[in-house]
Scaffold this active site. Structure first.
Site, PDB file in Angstrom:
ATOM      1  NE  ARG A  18      13.317  -3.519   1.863  1.00  0.00           N
ATOM      2  CZ  ARG A  18      12.303  -2.876   2.440  1.00  0.00           C
ATOM      3  NH1 ARG A  18      11.305  -3.524   2.973  1.00  0.00           N
ATOM      4  NH2 ARG A  18      12.288  -1.573   2.487  1.00  0.00           N
ATOM      5  CB  CYS A  19      11.912 -10.898  -0.140  1.00  0.00           C
ATOM      6  SG  CYS A  19      11.484 -12.522  -0.778  1.00  0.00           S
ATOM      7  N   PRO A  20      13.299 -12.863   2.312  1.00  0.00           N
ATOM      8  CG  PRO A  20      13.884 -15.066   2.973  1.00  0.00           C
ATOM      9  CD  PRO A  20      14.473 -13.727   2.527  1.00  0.00           C
TER      10      PRO A  20
END
Length: 80
Positions: A18-20
């Site tokens: 998941r981001c980042p």
């Protein structure tokens, strides 16, 4: 019609990240590549639909293809 995602120089599977994290992994992988080489990125984080194209523009890499209609998403970039 030929599949632009076949035969990349390198492949990065960022599924489950998941981001980042996906962009961080792309950046790390691209650093180890030669100019002109291609990288296939496979991801399932919706944020990559914004982050990968933005990364390519910011870092002056070429986004050759992207497929984001269904999971997993696929992106093909050429190192600039």
């Amino acid at each position: 019609m030929t599949d632009p995602f076949t035969n990349p120089d390198k492949t990065l599977d960022a599924q489950g990240l998941r981001c980042p994290e996906p962009v961080m992994m792309v950046r790390k992988t691209v650093r180890q590549m030669e100019t002109g080489q291609t990288l296939l990125i496979i991801a399932d984080d919706p944020a990559t639909t914004r982050d990968i194209p933005g990364f390519c523009v910011f870092m002056e890499h070429e986004l050759l293809a992207q497929e984001t209609e269904q999971l997993p998403y696929r992106y093909l970039l050429r190192k600039g």
